[in-house]
Scaffold this motif. Structure first.
Motif, short mmCIF file in Angstrom:
data_model
loop_
_atom_site.label_atom_id
_atom_site.label_comp_id
_atom_site.label_asym_id
_atom_site.label_seq_id
_atom_site.Cartn_x
_atom_site.Cartn_y
_atom_site.Cartn_z
N TRP A 228 -59.34 7.97 99.17
CA TRP A 228 -58.61 8.82 100.14
C TRP A 228 -58.39 8.03 101.42
CZ3 TRP A 228 -57.20 13.82 98.73
CH2 TRP A 228 -57.80 14.31 97.56
N HIS A 229 -57.38 8.40 102.16
CA HIS A 229 -57.11 7.75 103.44
C HIS A 229 -57.34 8.72 104.58
CE1 HIS A 229 -54.99 3.85 102.38
NE2 HIS A 229 -55.36 4.36 101.23
N GLY A 230 -57.89 8.20 105.67
CA GLY A 230 -58.03 9.00 106.89
C GLY A 230 -58.77 10.29 106.61
N ASP A 231 -58.19 11.39 107.09
CA ASP A 231 -58.82 12.70 106.94
C ASP A 231 -58.27 13.48 105.75
OD1 ASP A 231 -60.54 12.38 109.05
OD2 ASP A 231 -59.23 13.38 110.51
N ASP A 232 -57.50 12.82 104.90
CA ASP A 232 -56.87 13.54 103.78
C ASP A 232 -57.89 14.27 102.91
OD1 ASP A 232 -54.64 12.30 104.76
OD2 ASP A 232 -54.35 10.95 103.04
N TRP A 233 -59.10 13.69 102.82
CA TRP A 233 -60.13 14.26 101.94
C TRP A 233 -60.55 15.65 102.41
CZ3 TRP A 233 -65.03 15.20 104.10
CH2 TRP A 233 -65.22 14.68 105.40
N LYS A 234 -60.37 15.93 103.70
CA LYS A 234 -60.85 17.22 104.21
C LYS A 234 -60.02 18.39 103.69
CE LYS A 234 -62.80 15.48 108.53
NZ LYS A 234 -62.56 15.34 109.98
N THR A 235 -58.79 18.10 103.32
CA THR A 235 -57.87 19.16 102.87
C THR A 235 -57.27 18.81 101.52
OG1 THR A 235 -56.11 18.06 104.12
CG2 THR A 235 -57.27 19.85 105.23
N GLY A 236 -58.01 18.04 100.74
CA GLY A 236 -57.46 17.46 99.52
C GLY A 236 -57.51 18.33 98.28
N GLY A 237 -57.86 19.60 98.42
CA GLY A 237 -57.82 20.51 97.25
C GLY A 237 -58.96 20.25 96.28
N ALA A 238 -58.60 19.84 95.04
CA ALA A 238 -59.59 19.55 94.00
C ALA A 238 -60.51 20.76 93.77
CB ALA A 238 -60.40 18.29 94.34
N SER A 239 -59.88 21.85 93.45
CA SER A 239 -60.62 23.09 93.18
C SER A 239 -61.32 23.01 91.83
CB SER A 239 -59.63 24.26 93.19
OG SER A 239 -58.60 23.98 92.27
N ALA A 240 -62.03 24.06 91.49
CA ALA A 240 -62.72 24.11 90.19
C ALA A 240 -62.69 25.57 89.77
CB ALA A 240 -64.14 23.59 90.32
#
Lengths: 549, 257
Positions: A228-240
């Motif tokens: 991931w780049h920058g802060d993208d991981w904070k809002t990156g979805g990947a639900s379950a």
């Protein structure tokens, strides 16, 4: 319906013997679910998620005597996607948004109805669904649309505890049925369209206290964060949002992870975006990651990998192998070694043009289509969350497919706002000009998009080759799950409202009933007082069939 | 219990905050039947225009279910009514103190026009009565603890109005919901089953027996079917003090799922 003297004695005897006053379902009983085929005690019928029942009273030879025994109609409108559990003659099923019913599995009459009203500002992308409860002891567990986990007394239908799993105001929700492993209740969160950071978490069955949490997107310093780049991981979805599987011998918990966000704009989240569109193998005691396999890196198509991991022990190139079978939304069928996540096989099972193949490690060779051109499979995928089945006696893997169905994807920049959709563009289903397009759910009894836009099929795939062995075509698309039995029957349905029994070896239809409403879940089978039943939800009705007496 | 109409209308999410439980007030709060009646008249004229006849006309507020945006205690309600909520468009109301008391009594009764006078004490003390002197846990279950033969009270405060709960404590036979009645069944094979009824229709009856088993019977298998109207619960009139009854009621009202 007058019962004989002897039958009534047998009934009471069975009830007395089968329902002890404490600990209805022990952790050991769940481990050995296949040893009690009269019950359906987990979402997928057992930890291996084969949805294969050893019951064989109903056979191809007598199925013409299958008749409707009872119906429960739900109290609310909307697609009914719940998977009933059946334990010692009592069925537990949810209805929208978060009601639970306890039903006498012989007669269809209710013992109790539990009603939970989720917060009115709950967010769900695709319907106020709930797919069912889990059970341990005499307690039921349900995730709610406002992302709580509720423990309910299975005999009184009253709440025992209620814990917030995540903040629904930020777009988290729970629609899946929880999974019980020993003394823990495991759930995942939905909300992939709302810029959440998805996770799978375990809660103490007695107290509801969180035991561990696996973030589906690794944080700073954790392996995979570099995708991931920058802060993208904070809002990156990947639900379950679909229930996982468990291998007790390997002590590995397997879970399918949803799409990265924003859904359709990968430029806004460069990198592979782990562990979106992956299967993760976790230690169920700690939530620690043991291995992962990513199906669709940097996914621009919403190809959630929330399919159910089906665990089958098969012969692989002359060696007995602990395999995982997986027909992915992206159009490929995969076989993995479930001890370590090693890629064994990947074959397209439907038309695919977003990739021209898989490399030796199973990574797709991406072939993005030019702007405005169709991508196969379309946004709902070549298959989706619909439960598949594997028959160990036949050795075939069964699932629903959307054929001839494509979408035109559009990328746009999206600004994240908590609790709002975070789409990154959009998509339209590839269809003749002015034609209606297929949606998430059926809109009415007329199929006015027709097979020109897409159609469905029930297919059987040989895991050794990844090739279809047979295809049972349906005119409309199908969201139905699968059930196989030891009598080599395959029960399934579709949006058209037909409830089918197929010969699981050949795909030939052996029985069909028009039950009038879309079937958007898998049938289940169980036995009470020595009689086998098959239940299916169609439209607003839960119907139970059994043999004519 | 069971599949009753009352249960059907209940919102268990109300377990959140609100209500009597959070009150910091120590003295018993008494809501008289006459105040409930006059509160109804004032409410209908002054409040129902926005809040609706059923008290659920404003999003996020359900007055009979004690679901408020800001208020918790009676004084909170008093202040909200007197000062209004400018941001939400609620004007200030110039009520006499007695009128305010009446409106509050009507709200606290759960809009229960048939309601008798009731008094609400302290939740924590009420729990002690429930689990101690009252001996209620010998028969009733709350949040997963206790036997199941008597009704599970985990959400009784959301299901029933305060005056009905008070009546159940003081005169149990008068407040029993019909579906909960004890049943005595003799099967055609001679077996006898004693239970509490959960559901019934033309052909079948569902009950929970003393061994806490859920049982579904076809009436064609039943030889004798008796429905009791007397409650097995003892009356607490004279056994608990007025203050203890008020505390117990406060605790029961606080059980919302």
């Amino acid at each position: 319906m007058r019962k004989s003297f002897i039958a009534s004695v047998a009934l009471l005897g069975a009830l007395a013997a089968a329902t002890p006053s404490t600990a209805q379902i022990t952790a050991d009983r769940i481990l050995r679910a296949s040893a009690e085929p009269q019950n359906w005690i987990t979402y997928n019928g057992g930890y291996d998620s084969k949805r294969f029942s050893a019951l064989k009273q109903i056979t191809p030879a007598n199925i013409r005597d299958l008749e409707l025994k009872w119906v429960v109609q739900n109290q609310v409108f909307g697609a009914w996607e719940s998977n009933p559990l059946v334990v010692d003659g009592i069925m537990y099923v949810t209805e929208r948004p978060n009601d639970v019913m306890a039903i006498d599995a012989r007669t269809g009459r209710l013992y109790w109805l539990y009603r939970y009203t989720p917060a009115t500002d709950s967010h769900v992308c695709c319907g106020a669904n709930n797919r069912g409860v889990a059970m341990l002891g005499d307690t039921l567990y349900m995730g709610t649309l406002d992302a709580h986990l509720v423990a309910i007394d299975a005999k009184t239908g009253r709440a025992i505890w209620n814990r917030e799993v995540a903040d629904h105001k930020s777009g988290y929700s729970i629609t899946m049925a929880p999974l019980v492993i020993r003394d823990k209740i495991i759930v995942g969160t939905g909300g992939g369209e709302f810029g959440i950071r998805g996770f799978v978490a375990a809660y103490d069955a007695k107290t509801g206290k969180e035991a561990w949490r696996f973030n589906n997107i690794p944080g700073p310093g954790e392996p995979g964060h570099e995708t991931w780049h920058g802060d993208d991981w904070k809002t990156g979805g990947a639900s379950a949002w679909i229930t996982g599987s468990y291998d007790p011998a390997l002590n590995l918990l397997y879970w399918g992870i949803g799409n990265p966000g924003p859904d359709w704009n990968p430029d806004q989240r460069p990198g592979d975006n782990l562990y979106s569109d992956s299967v993760v193998a976790l230690d169920p005691g700690t939530g620690k990651l043991k291995w992962h396999f990513q199906f669709t890196p940097n996914d621009p198509y919403d190809y959630d990998s929330v399919q159910i991991p089906v665990l089958a022990d098969i012969d692989w190139q002359g060696k007995p192998t602990k395999a995982m079978l997986w027909a992915n939304r992206n159009g490929y069928f995969y076989v993995l070694d479930r001890t370590n996540g090693k890629f064994l096989l990947g074959q397209p099972f439907a038309k695919v043009n977003w990739s021209k193949g898989l490399d030796p490690k199973g990574r797709p060779i991406m072939t993005p289509q030019p702007a405005g051109k169709p991508t196969w499979p379309g946004v709902q995928g070549a298959t989706n969350w619909y439960p598949p089945s594997y028959s160990p006696s036949i050795g075939l893997f069964y699932f629903s497919v959307w054929e001839n169905y494509a979408s035109i994807f559009r990328r746009e920049q999206s600004q994240y706002q908590a609790g709002r959709t975070f789409p990154g563009g959009g998509q339209t289903v590839f269809a003749p000009p002015s034609s209606p397009t297929i949606g998430v759910g059926r809109k009415g009894p007329i199929d006015n998009w027709t097979s020109e836009v897409g159609s469905g099929a029930t297919v059987a795939v040989d895991p050794h080759t990844g090739k279809r062995v047979w295809t049972f075509p349906q005119y409309d698309v199908t969201d139905a799950g699968m059930l196989t039995t030891a009598s080599d029957l395959l029960f399934t349905g579709g949006r058209e409202g037909y409830f089918y029994a197929l010969d699981a070896k050949t795909g030939k239809e052996v029985w069909r009933k028009n039950v009038g409403g879309s079937i958007v879940m898998a049938p289940v089978t169980y036995q009470v007082d020595g009689k086998q039943y098959v239940s299916v939800i169609s439209g607003n009705s839960l119907m139970t069939f059994g043999l004519r007496e | 219990m069971g599949f009753s109409r009352v249960a059907g209308g209940t919102a268990l999410c109300l377990m959140v905050l609100a209500a009597f439980g959070a009150s910091a007030q120590t003295g018993n709060r008494q809501y008289s039947a006459s105040n409930i009646q006059s509160g109804y008249r004032i409410y209908s004229m002054q409040c129902a225009l926005c809040h609706g006849a059923n008290g659920d006309g404003i999003a996020g507020v359900n007055l009979p279910r004690q679901q408020f945006r800001r208020a918790s205690t009676d004084d909170d309600i008093r202040n909200t009514v007197t000062n209004g909520v400018a941001a939400a468009g609620m004007p200030p109301f110039r009520f006499q103190p007695a009128e305010l008391d009446a409106v509050i009594a009507y709200i606290r009764s759960g809009f229960d026009l048939s309601g008798a006078t009731f008094a609400v004490g302290d939740v924590a003390r009420g729990r002690l009565v429930f689990e101690g002197k009252g001996g209620c846990t010998a028969c009733h279950r709350v949040h997963g603890s206790g036997p199941r033969f008597a009704p599970d009270l985990s959400d009784i405060g959301a299901l029933r109005k305060p005056s009905a709960i008070q009546a159940a404590i003081l005169q149990p036979g008068t407040a029993m919901q019909p579906i909960d009645r004890p049943v005595h069944i003799v099967m055609r094979d001679g077996r006898t089953i004693d239970g509490r009824r959960l559901n019934e229709d033309t052909a079948t009856v569902q009950l929970i027996d003393r061994q806490e088993q859920l049982i579904s019977l076809e009436k064609s298998d039943i030889r004798e079917y008796r429905i009791g109207t007397a409650s097995e619960m003892p009356s607490y009139a004279g056994k608990l003090s007025t203050a203890e009854v008020a505390d117990l009621l406060a605790y029961l009202i606080s059980l919302r799922g």
